[in-house]
Design an enzyme around this catalytic site. Structure first.
Site, PDB file in Angstrom:
ATOM      1  N   CYS A   2       0.852  -1.182   0.000  1.00  0.00           N
ATOM      2  CA  CYS A   2       0.000   0.000   0.000  1.00  0.00           C
ATOM      3  C   CYS A   2       0.889   1.233   0.000  1.00  0.00           C
ATOM      4  O   CYS A   2       2.111   1.128   0.073  1.00  0.00           O
ATOM      5  CB  CYS A   2      -0.913   0.022   1.226  1.00  0.00           C
ATOM      6  SG  CYS A   2      -2.096  -1.346   1.300  1.00  0.00           S
ATOM      7  N   ALA A  52      -5.725  -4.251  -1.276  1.00  0.00           N
ATOM      8  CA  ALA A  52      -6.430  -5.077  -0.296  1.00  0.00           C
ATOM      9  C   ALA A  52      -5.869  -6.495  -0.278  1.00  0.00           C
ATOM     10  O   ALA A  52      -5.880  -7.185  -1.300  1.00  0.00           O
ATOM     11  CB  ALA A  52      -7.922  -5.095  -0.598  1.00  0.00           C
TER      12      ALA A  52
END
Length: 382
Positions: A2, A52
């Site tokens: 991320c 995710a």
């Protein structure tokens, strides 16, 4: 993977438009969603790009707010022991609304404060705005697997997963650090907390940085360092081998936990073959292995060796044909790397990762084996 970014202002308020721009420079790190949060007084802004992996629901969205304390986190990485850690915290009275490891970090911080990092097993870079204490607490994992850059100046402090996010701020100076240039020319990389930019540093592996908004102080602390060698002359070689096997099994088992497809990068060498064998041993699901082949480079083709290992272990094996490198690829890599590094393996690594991403979101590999077990020629004692 991320992307995190944040800004702290001692004077004035955070420029939300700039924060959003900085976040968007890292879209490649988190293509699934993005989020931004600013404190009520406008002095702290956090943003996040999400890839995710754990808890794919909107409940895992970041920045995430602790409903009890008002603390806010932006987090990059994966906490491998988050399930047993969540149970410990639940037994201590903490409640959870999601299945994400992000929420576990927030609860751990609520329970143990800065000491929470000692309880985390995984790869991580995160920042928590502590609303009650008016401070921002930042931490990087023990081995420095996740990148963490920051810039500190008289009126504020900013941090990000990539230096290019900090450079998106026009006020960030573009000055070369002479010492870093010397290190690069001598070693092929920049050492320690320094970067090639004079005004940008790294959070060192196994360290934390705390910014106090009241005193404007920046405190750096080390929470972990490589332990001394534990010499146990009474242990037999067989006992040591079995202990190593158990450690490797535990590590691979933890890293197979994901809510997205997981694969293994298999070259047919000792390191990746060992990881693949252990993954096949501990997983209840079929293991998917991937090998990239490079047309016209038969001398470097690892396909036959990887296929032998895959056949022996019974994995679902995929051979991918990587596209040839060209000048445009080098330009992309120059833009991607935040510091120059004289390692030609970045080219095949990029090509392999690009192909595997079409099939899996998470990929295990054998990198680090030579560093851990003295596999390079320079390690043996002469």
């Amino acid at each position: 993977m991320c992307g995190i970014v944040g800004t702290i202002r001692y004077r004035g308020v955070v420029d939300e438009g700039l924060l959003r721009t900085q976040c968007d420079t890292m879209t490649h790190r988190g293509p699934d969603s993005s989020g931004m949060w600013c404190s009520a007084d406008g002095r702290v802004g956090l943003a996040h790009r999400r890839l995710a992996i754990i808890d794919l629901s909107p409940g895992g969205h970041q920045p995430m707010i602790d409903p009890l304390t008002g603390s806010v986190i932006t987090f990059n990485g994966e906490i491998y022991n988050f399930i047993p850690l969540r149970e410990r915290l639940r037994d201590a009275g903490h409640l959870f609304q999601t299945l994400s490891d992000t929420e576990v970090i927030l609860a751990a911080y609520r329970e143990w404060g800065n000491e929470c990092v000692r309880e985390l097993q995984g790869m991580f870079a995160f920042a928590i705005y502590d609303a009650l204490r008016e401070r921002v607490f930042m931490a990087r994992d023990r081995a420095g697997e996740k990148p963490f850059f920051f810039r500190s100046w008289a009126d504020g402090f900013s941090f990000a997963s990539e230096a290019k996010a900090l450079l998106a701020d026009p006020a960030c100076p573009r000055r070369v650090r002479a010492q870093s240039l010397n290190e690069y020319l001598a070693y092929g990389y920049v050492t320690g907390e320094n970067t090639m930019f004079a005004d940008i540093e790294r959070v060192k592996p196994g360290c934390t940085v705390t910014v106090d908004l009241t005193t404007r102080s920046v405190t750096r602390e080390r929470y972990w360092q490589l332990p001394e060698t534990d010499v146990r002359p009474g242990d037999s070689p067989e006992e040591l081998v079995e202990e190593l096997h158990q450690l490797l099994k535990d590590a691979v088992r933890r890293q197979l936990i994901a809510d997205v497809p997981v694969g293994v990068l298999l070259s047919g060498g000792v390191d990746s073959s060992l990881v693949t064998a252990i993954a096949a041993e501990v997983s209840s699901k079929p293991i998917h292995t991937f090998t990239a082949r490079f047309p016209g480079s038969d001398g470097f083709d690892e396909g036959p060796y990887a296929r032998m290992v895959a056949d022996y272990l019974g994995t679902k094996h995929v051979e991918l044909e990587a596209k040839p490198a060209d000048a445009d690829l080098l330009q992309r890599l120059v833009a991607q790397f935040d510091d120059p590094i004289a390692d030609s393996s970045m080219i095949p690594t990029f090509l392999v990762s690009q192909e595997i991403r079409r099939h899996a979101t998470v990929a295990l590999g054998g990198d680090g084996g030579d560093e851990l077990f003295g596999g390079y020629f320079r390690y043996p004692v002469q």
